[in-house]
Each structure stands twice: as structure tokens, then as C-alpha cells.
Design a protein around this motif. Sequence first.
Motif, PDB file in Angstrom:
ATOM      1  N   GLY A 148       0.817  -1.213   0.000  1.00 20.05           N
ATOM      2  CA  GLY A 148       0.000   0.000   0.000  1.00 20.05           C
ATOM      3  C   GLY A 148       0.843   1.251   0.000  1.00 20.05           C
ATOM      4  N   MET A 149       1.876   1.283   0.813  1.00 13.77           N
ATOM      5  CA  MET A 149       2.733   2.471   0.869  1.00 13.77           C
ATOM      6  C   MET A 149       3.508   2.664  -0.428  1.00 13.77           C
ATOM      7  SD  MET A 149       4.101   2.658   4.796  1.00 13.77           S
ATOM      8  CE  MET A 149       4.726   0.984   4.852  1.00 13.77           C
ATOM      9  N   MET A 150       3.950   1.560  -1.053  1.00 15.70           N
ATOM     10  CA  MET A 150       4.675   1.678  -2.320  1.00 15.70           C
ATOM     11  C   MET A 150       3.753   2.198  -3.438  1.00 15.70           C
ATOM     12  SD  MET A 150       7.814   0.922  -1.846  1.00 15.70           S
ATOM     13  CE  MET A 150       7.623   1.676  -0.222  1.00 15.70           C
ATOM     14  N   LEU A 151       2.533   1.674  -3.484  1.00 16.50           N
ATOM     15  CA  LEU A 151       1.580   2.152  -4.492  1.00 16.50           C
ATOM     16  C   LEU A 151       1.263   3.621  -4.277  1.00 16.50           C
ATOM     17  CD1 LEU A 151      -0.924  -0.869  -4.650  1.00 16.50           C
ATOM     18  CD2 LEU A 151       0.755  -0.205  -6.370  1.00 16.50           C
ATOM     19  N   MET A 152       1.111   3.991  -3.025  1.00 14.97           N
ATOM     20  CA  MET A 152       0.816   5.389  -2.712  1.00 14.97           C
ATOM     21  C   MET A 152       1.964   6.302  -3.133  1.00 14.97           C
ATOM     22  SD  MET A 152      -0.063   6.975   1.038  1.00 14.97           S
ATOM     23  CE  MET A 152      -1.076   5.562   1.467  1.00 14.97           C
ATOM     24  N   MET A 153       3.198   5.830  -2.883  1.00 19.07           N
ATOM     25  CA  MET A 153       4.362   6.656  -3.223  1.00 19.07           C
ATOM     26  C   MET A 153       4.485   6.832  -4.741  1.00 19.07           C
ATOM     27  SD  MET A 153       8.333   6.020  -2.140  1.00 19.07           S
ATOM     28  CE  MET A 153       7.862   5.987  -0.412  1.00 19.07           C
ATOM     29  N   VAL A 154       4.250   5.743  -5.480  1.00 16.62           N
ATOM     30  CA  VAL A 154       4.424   5.802  -6.939  1.00 16.62           C
ATOM     31  C   VAL A 154       3.288   6.578  -7.611  1.00 16.62           C
ATOM     32  CG1 VAL A 154       4.518   4.431  -9.059  1.00 16.62           C
ATOM     33  CG2 VAL A 154       5.752   3.661  -7.018  1.00 16.62           C
ATOM     34  N   PHE A 155       2.038   6.156  -7.332  1.00 10.49           N
ATOM     35  CA  PHE A 155       0.905   6.711  -8.077  1.00 10.49           C
ATOM     36  C   PHE A 155       0.353   8.021  -7.503  1.00 10.49           C
ATOM     37  CE2 PHE A 155       0.879   2.199  -9.181  1.00 10.49           C
ATOM     38  CZ  PHE A 155       0.777   2.265 -10.554  1.00 10.49           C
ATOM     39  N   SER A 156       0.634   8.283  -6.237  1.00 12.06           N
ATOM     40  CA  SER A 156       0.109   9.517  -5.644  1.00 12.06           C
ATOM     41  C   SER A 156       1.176  10.596  -5.522  1.00 12.06           C
ATOM     42  CB  SER A 156      -0.473   9.219  -4.252  1.00 12.06           C
ATOM     43  OG  SER A 156      -1.488   8.253  -4.336  1.00 12.06           O
ATOM     44  N   VAL A 157       2.374  10.192  -5.065  1.00  9.82           N
ATOM     45  CA  VAL A 157       3.410  11.188  -4.802  1.00  9.82           C
ATOM     46  C   VAL A 157       4.180  11.517  -6.070  1.00  9.82           C
ATOM     47  CG1 VAL A 157       5.488  11.694  -3.466  1.00  9.82           C
ATOM     48  CG2 VAL A 157       3.597  10.414  -2.413  1.00  9.82           C
ATOM     49  N   TYR A 158       4.731  10.485  -6.753  1.00  8.99           N
ATOM     50  CA  TYR A 158       5.587  10.741  -7.913  1.00  8.99           C
ATOM     51  C   TYR A 158       4.788  11.044  -9.175  1.00  8.99           C
ATOM     52  CZ  TYR A 158       9.477   9.108  -5.077  1.00  8.99           C
ATOM     53  OH  TYR A 158      10.422   8.981  -4.082  1.00  8.99           O
ATOM     54  N   LEU A 159       3.787  10.191  -9.483  1.00  6.46           N
ATOM     55  CA  LEU A 159       3.037  10.362 -10.735  1.00  6.46           C
ATOM     56  C   LEU A 159       1.815  11.258 -10.567  1.00  6.46           C
ATOM     57  CD1 LEU A 159       3.161   6.673 -12.054  1.00  6.46           C
ATOM     58  CD2 LEU A 159       4.683   8.582 -12.587  1.00  6.46           C
ATOM     59  N   PRO A 163      -5.471   9.681  -5.815  1.00  2.00           N
ATOM     60  CA  PRO A 163      -5.400  10.245  -4.452  1.00  2.00           C
ATOM     61  C   PRO A 163      -4.725   9.275  -3.489  1.00  2.00           C
ATOM     62  CG  PRO A 163      -7.634   9.578  -5.006  1.00  2.00           C
ATOM     63  CD  PRO A 163      -6.848   9.453  -6.266  1.00  2.00           C
ATOM     64  N   ALA A 164      -4.048   9.847  -2.501  1.00  2.45           N
ATOM     65  CA  ALA A 164      -3.298   9.023  -1.551  1.00  2.45           C
ATOM     66  C   ALA A 164      -4.188   8.372  -0.512  1.00  2.45           C
ATOM     67  CB  ALA A 164      -2.231   9.875  -0.856  1.00  2.45           C
ATOM     68  N   GLY A 165      -5.414   8.830  -0.356  1.00  4.55           N
ATOM     69  CA  GLY A 165      -6.282   8.217   0.647  1.00  4.55           C
ATOM     70  C   GLY A 165      -7.587   8.948   0.788  1.00  4.55           C
ATOM     71  N   GLY A 166      -8.422   8.416   1.712  1.00  2.90           N
ATOM     72  CA  GLY A 166      -9.720   9.034   1.994  1.00  2.90           C
ATOM     73  C   GLY A 166     -10.770   8.661   0.974  1.00  2.90           C
ATOM     74  N   MET A 167     -11.992   9.095   1.241  1.00  7.46           N
ATOM     75  CA  MET A 167     -13.111   8.904   0.321  1.00  7.46           C
ATOM     76  C   MET A 167     -14.065  10.062   0.574  1.00  7.46           C
ATOM     77  SD  MET A 167     -14.395   7.071  -2.077  1.00  7.46           S
ATOM     78  CE  MET A 167     -13.822   5.382  -2.161  1.00  7.46           C
ATOM     79  N   VAL A 168     -13.494  11.292   0.513  1.00  6.91           N
ATOM     80  CA  VAL A 168     -14.250  12.476   0.917  1.00  6.91           C
ATOM     81  C   VAL A 168     -15.492  12.664   0.060  1.00  6.91           C
ATOM     82  CG1 VAL A 168     -14.165  14.977   1.177  1.00  6.91           C
ATOM     83  CG2 VAL A 168     -12.175  13.585   1.755  1.00  6.91           C
ATOM     84  N   LYS A 182     -11.387   6.614  -8.391  1.00  7.30           N
ATOM     85  CA  LYS A 182      -9.991   6.994  -8.144  1.00  7.30           C
ATOM     86  C   LYS A 182      -9.583   6.717  -6.706  1.00  7.30           C
ATOM     87  CE  LYS A 182      -9.173  10.600 -11.622  1.00  7.30           C
ATOM     88  NZ  LYS A 182      -8.906  12.039 -11.826  1.00  7.30           N
ATOM     89  N   HIS A 183     -10.487   7.002  -5.750  1.00  6.07           N
ATOM     90  CA  HIS A 183     -10.161   6.750  -4.348  1.00  6.07           C
ATOM     91  C   HIS A 183     -10.138   5.264  -4.011  1.00  6.07           C
ATOM     92  CE1 HIS A 183     -11.031  11.050  -3.790  1.00  6.07           C
ATOM     93  NE2 HIS A 183     -10.352  10.952  -2.665  1.00  6.07           N
ATOM     94  N   LEU A 184     -10.774   4.471  -4.867  1.00  8.51           N
ATOM     95  CA  LEU A 184     -10.936   3.040  -4.566  1.00  8.51           C
ATOM     96  C   LEU A 184      -9.822   2.178  -5.158  1.00  8.51           C
ATOM     97  CD1 LEU A 184     -13.063   1.407  -3.045  1.00  8.51           C
ATOM     98  CD2 LEU A 184     -14.254   1.055  -5.217  1.00  8.51           C
TER      99      LEU A 184
END
Length: 317
Positions: A148-159, A163-168, A182-184
Motif C-alpha cells: 500500500g505504501m509503495m503504491l501510494m508513493m508511486v501513483f500519488s506522490v511521484y506520478l 489520491p493518496a487516501g480518503g473517500m471524501v 480513483k479513491h478506490l
Amino acid sequence: MLAYLFRRLLQAIPLLFGISLISFFMMHLAPGGPTDVMMDPQVKPEDRERMMKDLGLDQPPWLQYVHWVTRFAQGDWGVSFIRKQPVLELILERLPQTMLLMGSSFLFAAAFSIPIGILAAKRKNTWIDYTSSFVAFLGLATPNFWLGMMLMMVFSVYLNLLPAGGMVGMIEGQGHILDFIKHLILPAITLGTADMAALTRYTRSSMLEVFGQNYMVTARAKGLREWVVIYKHGLRNGLIPIVTIFGLSLPSFFGGAVIVEKIFAYPGIGLLFLDAVFQRDYPIIMAITMISACLVVLGNLLADILYAALDPRIEYK
């Protein structure tokens, strides 16, 4: 069939009772309590005793359990110690998000594992088989939190694609369907990867066994197209053990959601449960534990039903 279902549900009652009993007393054996979290350490002892009396924690644990199980059986799931809201209301608020996450992860696992498993079995001992085996073992060996953290770093932070999280948007009713998706995506992939890897291996093994059966040779001898032989004659028989695994995977999806929802700050039951554990919110902990136990029972029951539906030789007795 109805008699079989009724009998299985009756058999589940002692199991659920035992789970609730063990969970309740193990929860009370843990160090600390709700008053330690809710109150300042410098508070006077008489104030702490008054709060424990208000919460019903001044009674012996066995009496607390009797009161809890009596109310729970009547549909009263209690009130959260910390949030001061009915537990059932809190769970119903978050249940749709968790069911959506579990369903998406399930579809992700099924959509990739079955075709890849069939292809690996069909191309046994080729680079396709070796690659699928390597990816499957990698998926099994990768912890959810790390993935989860690796996916978040690649697709949310770098690319910056997801979104990195939540379901606002879903909670406030302001988001577009694209926003929901996108949030899912990242939580669903994280939760479903391990099950996808395991099901790929099960599908491959099951289809290898089916490919060697006489009815498959007969179907090919009739001149049927290969995809008809595989999907019409082979897949139905090969799916029998896979369906069993799917049914038994239902509790693992729920359990995995606890970690995944915390990583992605996803507002589901798993996040509610983890917060309740840290806050010693006993009513929420017990309610979600019982939901998880019910899912174990339902998962086994669902596997048995589907097993019989796919194999006419199996009868309900």
C-alpha cells in the motif's frame, strides 16, 4: 436445502457464543481501559470511579458479559464510550464503504487470477507459466502495508495520478463517480493482491488436473474449438475448488481491510475498529468482532452452497 441451511445456522450459534465469550474476556485482560484513554492521568480517583460506574465497568467482567450478550441478542449493540453514538449507527454509516472495498478487491482478484491461472496451466513449463508463478509468489510474500505504501508513493506522490487516501467525495455526496473510482483503486489493489496471487496458483493447479481428464480429450476429439473445450467443459469442473477458496477468503478480505483502511485513511469499518482498539472502546470492538465471526460462518456456508451448485453429485444432507 432450506433444512440444511437452517441446521447449519443452528450449529453456528454455539460457535458465535464461544467467540464472543473468548473475545470479551481477552479484551478485558489487555492492559489499560477506556478511562485511561478518556481522562487526564492527574484526575482524582473518585472522578475515575464515577466514570467507570457510568460506563458499567465497575461490575465484575462476567456480569458485564452477561449484560452485553443479553442486549446484543436483543439488537442493542450499545453506545460507543468515546464517540457517544450508538454502535449500530456508527457501523451502518461505514458499512457501505467497506463492502465497496471488499467487493472491488474481490473482483480485482477474480478478474486477474482465473484467466492468468488458466493461461499458466495451458502453457505449462513455458515463460508464461514461470512469469505467472513468480508474480504469484511475489504477491503472496508482499505484506499489505508495504504494498500500500509503495503504491501510494508511486501513483500519488511521484506520478500524481491517484489520491493518496480518503473517500471524501463519497461521504459528503459531492464527488463524481470517477472520484469514487480513483479513491478506490489503490486500496482495492492492495487488499486484493494477496488473494489474487493465491487464487492464481489454485486455478493453475485445478486446471492442470482438469486438462488431463478423459472428457477433455473426448471434447477435443469431437473437433470443438479449444476455447470451447476450456471454458465450457474444463472451467466449470476446475472452478469447484476455486469457489471454495473464494468463499473461505471472505473473512480474510474483511480482516485485511483493517490494515488497508488505516493506511489509506479509508473511512470504513476497519478504520473504525482499529481506532476503537487503541481507544479501548469495548462496544465497538465487540460488535465488529462479531461481524467478522459471522462472515466466517457465512463464507463457509456460501462455499458449501456454491460447491453443490457446481457439482450435481453433491447433495445437501
